[in-house]
Design an enzyme around this catalytic site. Sequence first.
Site, PDB file in Angstrom:
ATOM      1  N   GLY A 145       0.673  -1.057   0.075  1.00 25.59           N
ATOM      2  CA  GLY A 145       0.073   0.096  -0.092  1.00 25.59           C
ATOM      3  C   GLY A 145       0.922   1.299  -0.039  1.00 25.59           C
ATOM      4  O   GLY A 145       2.275   1.385   0.544  1.00 25.59           O
ATOM      5  N   CYS A 146       0.307   2.234  -0.673  1.00 28.23           N
ATOM      6  CA  CYS A 146       1.125   3.503  -0.595  1.00 28.23           C
ATOM      7  C   CYS A 146       1.604   3.945   0.733  1.00 28.23           C
ATOM      8  O   CYS A 146       2.668   4.542   0.852  1.00 28.23           O
ATOM      9  CB  CYS A 146       0.441   4.410  -1.551  1.00 28.23           C
ATOM     10  SG  CYS A 146      -1.091   5.052  -0.993  1.00 28.23           S
ATOM     11  N   ASN A 147       0.564   4.347   1.491  1.00 23.36           N
ATOM     12  CA  ASN A 147       0.883   4.632   2.773  1.00 23.36           C
ATOM     13  C   ASN A 147       1.779   3.635   3.546  1.00 23.36           C
ATOM     14  O   ASN A 147       2.747   4.389   4.496  1.00 23.36           O
ATOM     15  CB  ASN A 147      -0.364   4.779   3.722  1.00 23.36           C
ATOM     16  CG  ASN A 147      -1.500   5.761   3.090  1.00 23.36           C
ATOM     17  OD1 ASN A 147      -1.083   6.836   2.760  1.00 23.36           O
ATOM     18  ND2 ASN A 147      -2.592   5.414   3.056  1.00 23.36           N
TER      19      ASN A 147
END
Length: 358
Positions: free
Chosen positions: A160-162
Site C-alpha cells: 500500500g502507498c501509505n
Amino acid sequence: MVMHMTFTVAVAGASGYAGGEMLRLLLAHPEARIGALTAHSNAGTRLGEHAPHLRSLADRVLDRTDVDALAGHDVVVLALPHGASGAVAAELAARGDTAVVVDLGADHRLVDPVAWKEFYGTPHAGTWPYGLPELLTAGETVASGQRQHLTGATRIAVPGCNVTAVTLGLQPGVAAGLIDAVDVVAVLANGYSGAGRSLKTHLLAAEGLGAAQPYAVGGSHRHIPEIAQNLRAAGAADVTLSFTPTLVPMARGILATATARLVDGADPAAVRAAWEHTYADEPFVHLLPEGQWPTTASTLGANTALVQVAVDARAGRVVTVTAIDNLVKGTAGGALQSLNVALGLPETLGLPLDGVAP
C-alpha cells in the site's frame, strides 16, 4: 551477468489511476511491450477517454477484464479493486498460464489471514512475495533482504502507498533497536488520487479544494496491519500504531510524519547514523542532509522516497518525515522496481529518479 529481455505486459484496470500510471512507466521501459489493456465498466471505450496524457496508447480499445484477454503475456499487472485480483490470479494459475503476476491491490500483501479478515472482511487469497525491495528483514543484510525473495518471483504483492511511506521512514530505527514500536504514531497528508477514481461526494473539487479531510480515523485504516507486519519483519517484537491519514488539496503525493519513542538508554547520536547506514546504497530512498525536509513536490513523477529523521529530546521521541509520489514509488513505480528484480533486470531500469518541479 545481468539478463536483458523484452517482455510483454497486460494491464487489467488500465483506465484507473494506478493502471494508467503503470502504463506511463512501462512506456518508458526499454524492455517492456504493452499487450492487452482491460477494464470493467469502461470496457469497449478507448484509453484516451480516461487517460488522455497517454498519447501513444490513446486509440487502444479496452477489453473486458477476463483471463482470455490477459493470458499469454509474460507479465500481467492487476490494477484492480481490493478483493478482485485474487480470483483473477487464481483463474490464470488454474489455466496453467506462466505469466509473472503483479498485484497492485491488497489481496496478497498480508501474511496473517486473521488480520485480512478483520480489516477486509473476505476470505484471504494467500500471501505473495512482498514488492518492497528496500524492506528490512531481521537477520538478513540490508543489500539482500527482500530482494532475494523477489529474485525469480512469479507473483508480486505491491505494498500500500501509505505503507511504503511509513515503513521506509521508521524501519531503520526498528532494525537498529533504537525505537520502541509499541508506541508509534503516524499522521499523513495524502493526495486525492490515493482515494481512487470512483465518483464520491467528498472527492469532488467543490468539497476538497481548500479543505483538509481526515479519514479512516481511530484504527480502521486497512494499511495498519500491513505497516505492523513490516515493522515486525524489521525486528519489532510487537507493534502498536496510531495511524491517521488526511486528504489534502493535491492530486498526488504522501507526506508521512511518523514518530516513535526512543528506547531507554539509546544514544540519540546514533539515530541519524542508523538511517544513513540503511539507505546509503539505495537508489530510490534518499536521506536528506540535516536541516532539509522532504516535500511531496520534490517527488512528483519520480520513484524516489525522500526521508528525514530527527530526535525530539524533550519528548524522548524519534521523528521521521517521508515524502513519496503515491502513484509512483507508492504503487506503479514500486511495482516496476520489484518486477525488474524478479526478471533479473537492473533494478532502476526505466524508472524516473528526478521529480518534476515546480
